[in-house]
Design a protein around this motif. Structure first.
Motif, PDB file in Angstrom:
ATOM      1  N   LYS A   1      -2.295 -15.415  -5.034  1.00  0.00           N
ATOM      2  CA  LYS A   1      -3.456 -14.606  -4.651  1.00  0.00           C
ATOM      3  C   LYS A   1      -2.956 -13.282  -4.105  1.00  0.00           C
ATOM      4  CE  LYS A   1      -6.924 -18.033  -3.664  1.00  0.00           C
ATOM      5  NZ  LYS A   1      -7.988 -18.440  -2.781  1.00  0.00           N
ATOM      6  N   ALA A   2      -3.727 -12.230  -4.342  1.00  0.00           N
ATOM      7  CA  ALA A   2      -3.379 -10.916  -3.807  1.00  0.00           C
ATOM      8  C   ALA A   2      -3.493 -10.955  -2.287  1.00  0.00           C
ATOM      9  CB  ALA A   2      -4.296  -9.845  -4.391  1.00  0.00           C
ATOM     10  N   ARG A   3      -2.425 -10.579  -1.609  1.00  0.00           N
ATOM     11  CA  ARG A   3      -2.380 -10.581  -0.139  1.00  0.00           C
ATOM     12  C   ARG A   3      -3.198  -9.417   0.427  1.00  0.00           C
ATOM     13  NH1 ARG A   3       3.366 -11.201   2.551  1.00  0.00           N
ATOM     14  NH2 ARG A   3       2.994 -13.293   1.793  1.00  0.00           N
ATOM     15  N   ARG A   4      -3.342  -8.373  -0.377  1.00  0.00           N
ATOM     16  CA  ARG A   4      -4.106  -7.188   0.012  1.00  0.00           C
ATOM     17  C   ARG A   4      -4.642  -6.542  -1.263  1.00  0.00           C
ATOM     18  NH1 ARG A   4      -0.780  -2.865  -1.176  1.00  0.00           N
ATOM     19  NH2 ARG A   4       1.431  -3.347  -1.312  1.00  0.00           N
ATOM     20  N   ASP A   5      -5.486  -5.529  -1.115  1.00  0.00           N
ATOM     21  CA  ASP A   5      -5.935  -4.768  -2.282  1.00  0.00           C
ATOM     22  C   ASP A   5      -4.711  -4.137  -2.935  1.00  0.00           C
ATOM     23  OD1 ASP A   5      -8.536  -5.404  -1.698  1.00  0.00           O
ATOM     24  OD2 ASP A   5      -9.091  -3.396  -0.981  1.00  0.00           O
ATOM     25  N   LEU A   6      -4.632  -4.227  -4.254  1.00  0.00           N
ATOM     26  CA  LEU A   6      -3.526  -3.625  -4.989  1.00  0.00           C
ATOM     27  C   LEU A   6      -4.032  -2.356  -5.639  1.00  0.00           C
ATOM     28  CD1 LEU A   6      -2.055  -6.880  -6.575  1.00  0.00           C
ATOM     29  CD2 LEU A   6      -1.416  -5.758  -4.433  1.00  0.00           C
ATOM     30  N   MET A   7      -3.393  -1.237  -5.273  1.00  0.00           N
ATOM     31  CA  MET A   7      -3.886   0.081  -5.636  1.00  0.00           C
ATOM     32  C   MET A   7      -2.926   0.793  -6.584  1.00  0.00           C
ATOM     33  SD  MET A   7      -6.594   0.135  -3.629  1.00  0.00           S
ATOM     34  CE  MET A   7      -7.119   1.830  -3.552  1.00  0.00           C
ATOM     35  N   SER A   8      -3.492   1.709  -7.365  1.00  0.00           N
ATOM     36  CA  SER A   8      -2.731   2.639  -8.186  1.00  0.00           C
ATOM     37  C   SER A   8      -3.386   3.999  -7.986  1.00  0.00           C
ATOM     38  CB  SER A   8      -2.771   2.240  -9.653  1.00  0.00           C
ATOM     39  OG  SER A   8      -2.158   3.228 -10.446  1.00  0.00           O
TER      40      SER A   8
END
Length: 159
Positions: free
Chosen positions: A132-139
């Motif tokens: 699961k993503a631990r935090r928002d994943l940004m680009s």
């Protein structure tokens, strides 16, 4: 009978011994001895070509669903062990998977691209592991994956 050398241990053929045996210097013996071992030809197999990046005896996983005809024979991330090079198709190797979805039990000939080392990969993760993503994943300014969204480890990242 005592086990001196585990299946898949690399070795070098040193010389013929008599009419029916071969002397082999294995990279490692279970008893720690560095002595050569006299084996029957049926007790050894050739290693895979170096360009495969894999070796006989290595534990691997299916890199994707493996299909034979129109049937999925082996599911993604199913564990298997490389048994030997494929004699009649030199671009392939023989792998026995722990579970087959097609109801068969035999080993199958696969291409090197159809299997992966199971890991651990970067971060200690394994192929087929749910995450699961631990935090928002940004680009830049775009959110690619929201915190808490699940995913599946497909393999190592190679650009």
């Amino acid at each position: 009978q005592q086990l001196f050398v585990e299946f898949g241990t690399p070795g070098v053929v040193i010389a013929p011994v008599g009419d029916d045996r071969i002397m082999v210097k294995f990279d490692q013996r279970r008893d720690g001895c560095e002595c050569c071992v006299k084996v029957l030809p049926s007790e050894i197999v050739p290693q895979l070509p170096k360009e495969f990046g894999l070796r006989v005896g290595q534990l691997v996983v299916a890199a994707r669903d493996l299909v034979i005809g129109h049937t999925v024979a082996v599911g993604f991330a199913t564990r298997g062990r490389i048994l030997c090079p494929c004699e009649d198709r030199p671009s392939r190797m023989i792998v026995r998977f722990e579970h087959r979805l097609d109801g068969c039990s035999g080993a199958i000939a696969v291409l090197p691209s159809e299997v992966l080392s199971p890991g651990p990969l970067a971060g200690g993760f394994y192929v087929g592991q749910r995450v699961k993503a631990r935090r928002d994943l940004m680009s830049s300014e775009a959110r690619l994956v929201e915190h808490g969204v699940g995913g599946l480890i497909l393999g190592p990242y190679n650009q």
